[in-house]
Design an enzyme around this catalytic site. Structure first.
Site, short mmCIF file in Angstrom:
data_model
loop_
_atom_site.label_atom_id
_atom_site.label_comp_id
_atom_site.label_asym_id
_atom_site.label_seq_id
_atom_site.Cartn_x
_atom_site.Cartn_y
_atom_site.Cartn_z
N ASN A 1 -12.70 50.04 143.63
CA ASN A 1 -11.48 49.87 142.86
C ASN A 1 -11.73 50.15 141.38
O ASN A 1 -12.58 49.50 140.77
CB ASN A 1 -10.95 48.43 143.00
CG ASN A 1 -11.02 47.92 144.42
OD1 ASN A 1 -10.46 48.47 145.32
ND2 ASN A 1 -11.76 46.84 144.59
N HIS B 1 -18.18 56.65 142.12
CA HIS B 1 -16.79 56.80 142.55
C HIS B 1 -15.80 56.76 141.39
O HIS B 1 -14.69 57.28 141.51
CB HIS B 1 -16.42 55.69 143.53
CG HIS B 1 -16.83 55.94 144.93
ND1 HIS B 1 -16.54 57.10 145.60
CD2 HIS B 1 -17.49 55.14 145.82
CE1 HIS B 1 -17.01 57.02 146.85
NE2 HIS B 1 -17.60 55.85 147.00
N GLU C 1 -20.94 52.77 143.71
CA GLU C 1 -19.56 52.49 143.34
C GLU C 1 -19.23 53.03 141.94
O GLU C 1 -18.09 53.43 141.68
CB GLU C 1 -19.29 50.98 143.39
CG GLU C 1 -19.59 50.33 144.74
CD GLU C 1 -18.94 51.04 145.92
OE1 GLU C 1 -17.80 51.53 145.79
OE2 GLU C 1 -19.58 51.13 146.99
N ALA D 1 -19.12 47.42 149.55
CA ALA D 1 -18.39 47.31 148.29
C ALA D 1 -17.19 48.24 148.37
O ALA D 1 -17.08 49.08 149.27
CB ALA D 1 -19.27 47.67 147.09
#
Length: 818
Positions: free
Chosen positions: A258, A292, A289, A255
């Protein structure tokens, strides 16, 4: 093109500040290219600089209203002179769609012919989509506009609004690094939800619509629970508006984080039956993710050498938060068996490197260190640090770091400063030993007449005094467990355990980062005791010790194989079963040991357990997959495909059918016609990839030559089909057939760098390496390629790592006569 150096990045960042990007993409120009117009507003104190752009055609460039000669574009860089304190740069270009998973990737679904796109800007791929100052410490807000076919959905970092048919405008983002910018555009199927004021959605290809509809509830549940836990831990709300999770085709990584629009490989939208461990792995990827969004996206490293901190932090948080907040609780078991093993191998190769490296490598070379050390070792050390500091100090430092560097860039030293302000002491010494020195210690049990000692030995090449805070467990003959907490802060420490216990296991909770060595008495008692060890993580510690001892030629691989045969009849974890079967094919059969008779023994044990295992369980599915991989009973496998004699509880769905078909192809029991028939049954993009792997596995000269041509000459082959051709090509039973390709690999693999770019170059070089050619001659050939600096660095790194594994295999065979 020459990769950006840290000195070049620092020089540009010191002189230049980017205020905004306006990017307008036209995705209606055809199948090969798309339009890209970028307006960048920036200030600078320098008279000249450069902008990064990698177009198919550079149409026009205007700086402060004056034309810039597009002929000045050189290898992805356009020099800019006559800069003013305030500047506006407009770059109009035609860009090429990619098929390698980077840039703006375009994939056509074989199931229905629909085309899908998504942007992957990581590292140096952003300039393949839009003109930019491509380095992580030049953050800026983005406004995107997209023209797409009217039936398409468009998503990105900012909330997307369709202002007219086919015309989309995305809300201005918070300041982002170039490598976070994405757009996801195509006829995607979307499922929406919301939580705590945050709009949520998941999207996939239309051919996965039914699967996504089934899976969406679980994905959303994990997402919502993780948002709540991160908000609680960080005391800082998610800052990027909407949160979309796009499951996209032919994605290289697991993954990409973004902000506001995370992209995932779409195999995570399960179209076939999967194990509990695979569902847990998807949950951890989602949680990773999400971590992040705070650590990596809100606060970003200044240079790629600190990428480890983003990934290590997210890796640690994924396991911690998934365990605390979701129904998936086997996270540290998975970490022990898979993630840690990945990192332990990387830390013992010649390419090992510090977790926290100095900023000396250029951007492209930094990608080489994007490995098990940056992820798993870093996560393990952060887990140790949290225990050392205490959670209050650990989180207080992290939270202060996020607040101090919100939407900016920071270094590891900045984070250490915040931990110190929160009350931490001795971090410089700790960081030097654990993060700035490569390698790993060996912890060995020694029994004496008076008790038990634990010996710590650092690798000679990387001496350091690393403290280990861990638990030592002793097991009696009935499986009774006694544990002792130990701080290993010297090369020999006493352990308060009865020396008469049957088995002694250092680091039984898998809390540190070290090679574990059992004493001879423990090894002798292991076969009887292993089924009685109830804790799955402790069993993983034992099995990792066995795997590593075999790799170091300290334990006979036949004994290691015996441990696999001994654990399969009783093991209750699908993660454990799958891991040890993978080790059998990647390291034992045809590598450390001859393929036969051991393959037959393994297939026999798997068949016996399949007859007794509970129907419909994850363990049953793992065993069925293993049997399909290792049996040579073609009649039984063909019967499974026909629906005959399939174990109750096992569903012959598309992916299991392909696994059976692959083994039949390797056995030579089917040919092109049967593979084509299976593809007609499953004409999806997934089916095309499976068929490519099966065709490469056929034991015929024609099949091997076709697959080799795909690997070494086909520039247009999509990345997943390329990987499948590599995966199917080599096999221990086909050594004579593939022997000519060993030399061809070393003669031809360097040329693939001219066909492809980025991630896929190194990945395919690793997958295509002749890993079953266990010969010194192959090591020598690898050494020649590694020394050739004209070969792409990623290829040399892949070959070097594979050659290290090959050297180990030679050492094991030499030591034990296999």
């Amino acid at each position: 093109m020459p990769s950006l150096t840290v000195d070049g990045a620092r020089t540009r960042a010191a002189a230049l500040s980017v205020h905004s990007y306006d990017v307008d993409l036209d995705l209606t120009q055809g199948e090969r290219t798309f339009g890209s117009a970028t307006t960048i507003r920036f200030t600078t104190s320098a008279p000249s600089s450069w902008v990064d752009v990698k177009p198919d055609e550079l149409i026009s460039v205007t700086l402060n209203g004056s034309a810039v000669d597009v002929a000045g574009l050189n290898d992805g860089r356009l020099e800019l002179s006559g800069l003013q304190p305030d500047n506006e740069l407009v770059v109009v270009a035609t860009m090429a769609y990619s098929h390698d998973g980077e840039g703006l990737h375009r994939a056509v679904d074989a199931a229905d012919g629909l085309a899908y796109t998504y942007a992957m800007s990581f590292l140096d791929a952003g300039p393949r989509i839009f003109a930019c100052f491509d380095q992580p410490d030049l953050k800026a807000p983005y406004r995107l506009k997209v023209t797409a076919p009217p039936e398409w959905l468009v998503l990105g970092n900012g909330a997307a609004t369709q202002v007219s048919p086919g015309r989309w405008e995305l809300a201005e983002t918070k300041p982002l690094s170039t490598y976070f910018v994405t757009v996801v555009a195509g006829p995607y199927h979307q499922v929406t939800d919301a939580h705590d004021g945050i709009n949520l959605s998941v999207v996939s290809r239309q051919s996965l619509k039914d699967a996504l509809d089934r899976e969406a509830a679980d994905i959303f549940e994990v997402t919502k629970q993780s948002f709540d836990e991160y908000h609680r831990m960080f005391g800082y709300r998610y800052p990027f508006g909407e949160y979309h999770q796009a499951f996209v085709p032919e994605f290289n990584a697991g993954a990409m984080e973004n902000p506001g629009c995370v992209t995932f490989r779409d195999q995570m939208v399960f179209r076939s039956a999967v194990t509990d461990g695979e569902r847990s792995q998807r949950a951890r990827t989602i949680v990773h993710e999400m971590a992040h969004q705070w650590f990596g996206d809100t606060v970003t490293m200044k240079w790629w050498n600190d990428l480890w901190l983003n990934e290590s932090f997210a890796e640690y948080m994924a396991h911690r938060v998934a365990t605390a907040a979701t129904r998936y609780t086997d996270n540290w078991l998975d970490f022990a068996y898979m993630r840690k093993w990945w990192g332990l191998q990387a830390d013992q190769r010649s390419s090992t490197h510090p977790v926290a490296a100095d900023a000396v490598k250029d951007a492209a070379s930094s990608l080489d260190d994007f490995d098990g050390i940056s992820y798993a070792k870093g996560a393990a050390t952060l887990k140790q640090l949290a225990a050392y500091l205490g959670d209050d100090v650990f989180l207080a430092g992290v939270n202060a770091h996020i607040a101090a560097h919100e939407f900016g860039n920071a270094t590891f030293a900045d984070l250490v400063g915040k931990w110190t302000e929160a009350g931490a002491t001795g971090l410089d010494e700790w960081a030097q030993a654990w993060l700035r020195t490569p390698g790993l210690d060996t912890l060995t049990v020694v029994r004496t007449a008076d008790g038990i000692k634990l010996h710590r030995k650092a690798p000679a090449a990387y001496p350091a005094s690393r403290p280990h805070k861990l638990t030592v467990a002793g097991y009696d003959a009935d499986g009774g467990r006694t544990t002792v907490d130990v701080l290993v802060d010297a090369d020999e420490v006493d352990v308060d355990l009865d020396p008469s216990v049957a088995v002694v296991i250092p680091d039984s909770g898998d809390d540190s980062w070290a090679k574990i060595r059992l004493d001879p008495d423990s090894l002798a008692n292991l076969a009887a005791l292993l089924p009685k060890i109830g804790d799955g993580v402790t069993r993983a510690v034992v099995l990792n010790s066995v795997r590593d001892s075999v790799a170091d030629a300290e334990l006979d691989p036949k004994a290691g194989f015996g441990v696999v045969l001994g654990m399969l009849p009783t093991e209750t974890s699908d993660i454990a079963v799958g891991t040890m079967l993978n080790w059998s094919i990647s390291h034992l059969l045809g590598v450390y040991l001859p393929y036969e008779p051991y393959r037959g023994q393994l297939a026999g044990v798997l068949q016996a357990r399949l007859e007794t295992v509970e129907a419909g369980t994850s363990v049953q599915l793992s065993l069925a997959r293993g049997f399909a991989r290792f049996t040579d009973d073609a009649d039984r496998l063909n019967g499974w495909l026909a629906g005959d004699d399939v174990p109750d509880g096992v569903t012959m769905d598309a992916d299991l059918r392909w696994l059976v078909t692959l083994q039949l192809a390797r056995l030579g029991a089917i040919g092109e016609a049967e593979i084509a028939a299976e593809l007609q049954r499953d004409p999806s993009s997934e089916g095309v990839v499976h068929a490519t792997r099966c065709r490469a596995a056929l034991p015929t000269a024609e099949a091997k030559e076709r697959a080799w041509a795909q690997i070494t000459t086909d520039a247009d082959l999509p990345n997943y089909e390329l990987y499948a051709a590599c995966e199917g090509f080599w096999h221990p039973t086909q050594a004579e057939l593939t022997a000519p390709y060993v030399d061809r690999y070393f003669a031809e693999i360097a040329g693939t760098e001219k066909l492809r770019s980025g991630w896929v170059v190194a990945s395919s070089a690793k997958l295509a390496f002749p890993r079953y050619a266990i010969e010194q001659r192959v090591v020598d050939l690898a050494g020649g390629l590694i020394a050739d600096e004209s070969v792409a660095a990623g290829i040399r790194r892949s070959v070097a790592d594979s050659a290290d594994d090959l050297k180990r295999a030679l050492s094991v065979r030499s030591a034990f006569g296999d």
